[in-house]
Design an enzyme around this catalytic site. Structure first.
Site, short mmCIF file in Angstrom:
data_model
loop_
_atom_site.label_atom_id
_atom_site.label_comp_id
_atom_site.label_asym_id
_atom_site.label_seq_id
_atom_site.Cartn_x
_atom_site.Cartn_y
_atom_site.Cartn_z
N GLU A 7 44.74 -22.71 -10.91
CA GLU A 7 45.45 -21.79 -11.79
C GLU A 7 44.45 -20.91 -12.53
O GLU A 7 43.44 -21.40 -13.02
CB GLU A 7 46.26 -22.61 -12.81
CG GLU A 7 46.98 -21.80 -13.85
CD GLU A 7 47.99 -20.83 -13.25
OE1 GLU A 7 48.85 -21.27 -12.46
OE2 GLU A 7 47.92 -19.63 -13.57
N PHE A 8 44.77 -19.61 -12.63
CA PHE A 8 43.83 -18.68 -13.29
C PHE A 8 44.40 -18.06 -14.56
O PHE A 8 43.87 -17.07 -15.06
CB PHE A 8 43.44 -17.57 -12.30
CG PHE A 8 42.85 -18.10 -11.02
CD1 PHE A 8 41.54 -18.54 -10.98
CD2 PHE A 8 43.62 -18.18 -9.87
CE1 PHE A 8 40.99 -19.05 -9.80
CE2 PHE A 8 43.08 -18.69 -8.68
CZ PHE A 8 41.76 -19.13 -8.65
N LEU A 9 45.51 -18.62 -15.07
CA LEU A 9 46.14 -17.98 -16.24
C LEU A 9 45.18 -17.95 -17.43
O LEU A 9 44.31 -18.81 -17.57
CB LEU A 9 47.44 -18.70 -16.63
CG LEU A 9 47.38 -20.12 -17.22
CD1 LEU A 9 47.04 -20.14 -18.69
CD2 LEU A 9 48.73 -20.80 -17.01
N ARG A 10 45.39 -16.94 -18.29
CA ARG A 10 44.60 -16.83 -19.52
C ARG A 10 45.53 -17.08 -20.68
O ARG A 10 46.62 -16.47 -20.74
CB ARG A 10 44.00 -15.42 -19.65
CG ARG A 10 43.02 -15.07 -18.57
CD ARG A 10 42.86 -13.57 -18.41
NE ARG A 10 44.12 -12.95 -18.02
CZ ARG A 10 44.32 -11.64 -17.92
NH1 ARG A 10 43.34 -10.80 -18.18
NH2 ARG A 10 45.49 -11.15 -17.55
N GLY A 34 29.16 -11.34 -28.90
CA GLY A 34 29.80 -11.89 -30.10
C GLY A 34 29.49 -13.37 -30.24
O GLY A 34 28.43 -13.82 -29.79
N GLY A 84 34.78 -20.20 -25.74
CA GLY A 84 35.20 -21.56 -26.12
C GLY A 84 36.50 -21.87 -25.41
O GLY A 84 36.78 -21.33 -24.35
N CYS A 95 38.79 -24.62 -21.41
CA CYS A 95 38.40 -24.45 -19.99
C CYS A 95 36.92 -24.15 -19.78
O CYS A 95 36.18 -24.98 -19.27
CB CYS A 95 39.26 -23.37 -19.35
SG CYS A 95 40.98 -23.88 -19.18
#
Ligand SMILES: NC(=O)c1ccc[n+]([C@@H]2O[C@H](COP(=O)([O-])OP(=O)(O)OC[C@H]3O[C@@H](n4cnc5c(N)ncnc54)[C@H](O)[C@@H]3O)[C@@H](O)[C@H]2O)c1
Length: 438
Positions: free
Chosen positions: A151-154, A256, A260, A263
């Site tokens: 899964e690649f969801l953000r 910046g 974190g 993942c």
């Protein structure tokens, strides 16, 4: 189709809703009874824009139900998606795959021989092959259908990403598994989303590789920021300039306080641990530096505070943000929270503000003081650190809070503030990766 989603955290709850929205009949399985009760009432139990509303709609439409364990209804399921956690093991870099083994043994008594088990969790390469053997032993099936579908969801855009991913990757060992996955993702494939069929190991490694690449990109620009800070260069301008090169690209290239969440940090560590086990540890040994650069950015914020305020003892510091990114309440391995804890350790009185994640902060870190009211949070502070780039902070009128602060100093940890506006309101503005004339 009939689908089950096993493990209903950030990934599973979102995937269950996406499957129901795709027209499937979905059973969600989650052993935590409080989570199940919450989901049944139409709330995911975490902050994700648009998710609760979509969840309630799918429950009302009768396409989505939840239960704490498998029962006879699981025998009717065509595809079981496994979405349990794979956190970092305590005292090691490796991923803890114990939840996956448990999910497989819970499912085995209810699995039909022609049904498919599709893992979605992020796993060390080789895990799917081990789970296939376990499933064979537990069911007696000679060739259990087990696939991997990373899964690649953000978080923050999770539902949209689940419904319209950049690509679908499926690792399979037989035609039947591929066919079932083509059916389950039919609406997405029909809309033109690339569908890549691979072997199990490649599918597992695609996810680890994608996260290693993203982490590397962020730490790369943060490494440039370290050089900029001692040479007078401006890392934000540098990022913009190199990002115009299409081969480099400007996404994930903002310097910046670093990355974190649940993942990236654990996934690069798990990749190092797995590569080491496979005898090729040197291939990704550089990820150790990527991790270190990332952690050093948090220390840099404390160093900046100390360079301005001297000892932080008894200084009142406001940390804007606790979630690891905006539009999420996920505080796992959050740079913002780590900066708050480091400042407190250095003797400061720390106040944390976040638009949505304060309840989670209080549970996990009761030692921190929180303030829900953004304006009040500025009262009598000696310094402010913008650590998560919530829109609320970018849009904040500094004139409104200027009179409340004891000492007008703000550190822009995400390089998102309108510096001139804050300076006009009397603030000294410092940032990571560049020197600002105040
Ligand atoms: N969160 C993300 O943005 C994201 C994105 C892509 C991939 N992933 C991967 O997805 C996996 C899950 O991540 P998450 O963030 O959703 O974790 P999470 O901790 O939020 O959720 C995991 C859920 O699984 C449940 N669970 C544990 N054992 C179970 C069992 N035997 N049967 C059923 N449920 C069980 C837990 O109670 C929990 O609700 C991880 O491997 C992660 O790396 C996460």
């Amino acid at each position: 189709m009939k689908v089950s989603v096993i493990g209903l955290g950030y990934l599973g709850a979102t995937h269950a809703v996406a499957m129901a929205k795709s027209g499937h009949q979905v059973i969600g399985i989650e052993p935590n009874p409080e989570k199940v009760a919450m989901l049944q009432s139409g709330r995911a139990g975490f902050f994700e824009p648009g998710l609760d509303q979509a969840l309630a709609e799918q429950i009302a439409a009768g396409r989505l139900t939840f239960q704490i364990a498998h029962d006879e209804s699981s025998r009717l399921v065509d595809v079981h998606f496994i979405c349990v956690g794979t956190p970092q093991t305590k005292g090691s870099l490796a991923a803890d795959t114990s939840y996956l083994h448990a999910a497989i043994s819970d499912l085995a008594p209810y699995l039909r021989e022609d049904a498919l088990v599709a893992g979605k969790s992020t796993v060390p390469v080789g895990t799917a092959a081990i789970l296939t053997k376990e499933l064979g032993a537990a069911t007696g099936f000679s060739e259990p259908n087990l696939a991997w579908n990373p899964e690649f969801l953000r978080e923050g855009t999770a539902l949209e990403d689940s419904l319209r991913p950049d690509r679908l990757v499926v690792g399979v060992t037989n035609k039947r598994s591929e066919e079932l996955l083509r059916q389950v993702f039919e609406p997405m494939i029909a809309s033109g989303i690339p569908f890549l069929v691979t072997d199990l190991a490649t599918a597992e490694l695609v996810k680890a590789a994608a996260n290693a690449f993203l982490a590397t990109k962020i730490s790369f620009i943060n490494a440039m920021a370290e050089i900029a800070e001692v040479s007078g260069a401006d890392a934000s301008q540098l990022a913009k300039a190199i990002g115009y090169d299409e081969r480099i690209g400007n996404k994930f290239l903002r310097n910046g306080v670093g990355f974190g969440g649940g993942c990236l940090p654990k996934d690069i560590r798990a990749l190092m641990a797995r590569a080491e086990e496979l005898g090729v540890g040197e291939s990704v040994a550089y990820l150790k530096e990527i991790d270190k650069i990332n952690i050093r950015r948090r220390d840099r914020v404390i160093a900046l505070l100390e360079s301005e305020l001297g000892s932080l003892s008894e200084k009142r510091i406001l940390i804007l943000g606790a979630a690891f990114k905006p539009d999420s309440d996920d505080i796992r391995d959050s740079p913002a929270l780590e900066i708050a804890l480091l400042a407190q350790k250095a003797g400061a009185e720390v106040i944390v503000h976040d638009p949505v994640s304060l309840p989670g902060v209080l549970i996990k870190h009761p030692e921190l003081s929180v303030q829900e009211d953004l304006t009040k949070a500025f009262e009598s502070v000696d310094a402010v650190v913008l650590a998560t780039e919530w829109k609320e902070y970018r849009d904040l009128d500094p004139q409104m809070v200027s009179v409340l602060t004891a000492n007008k100093l703000i550190i822009d940890g995400r390089n998102v503030l309108d510096v001139a506006k804050w300076q006009q309101a009397g603030f000294r503005v410092l940032a990571l990766g560049r020197t600002i004339q105040n």
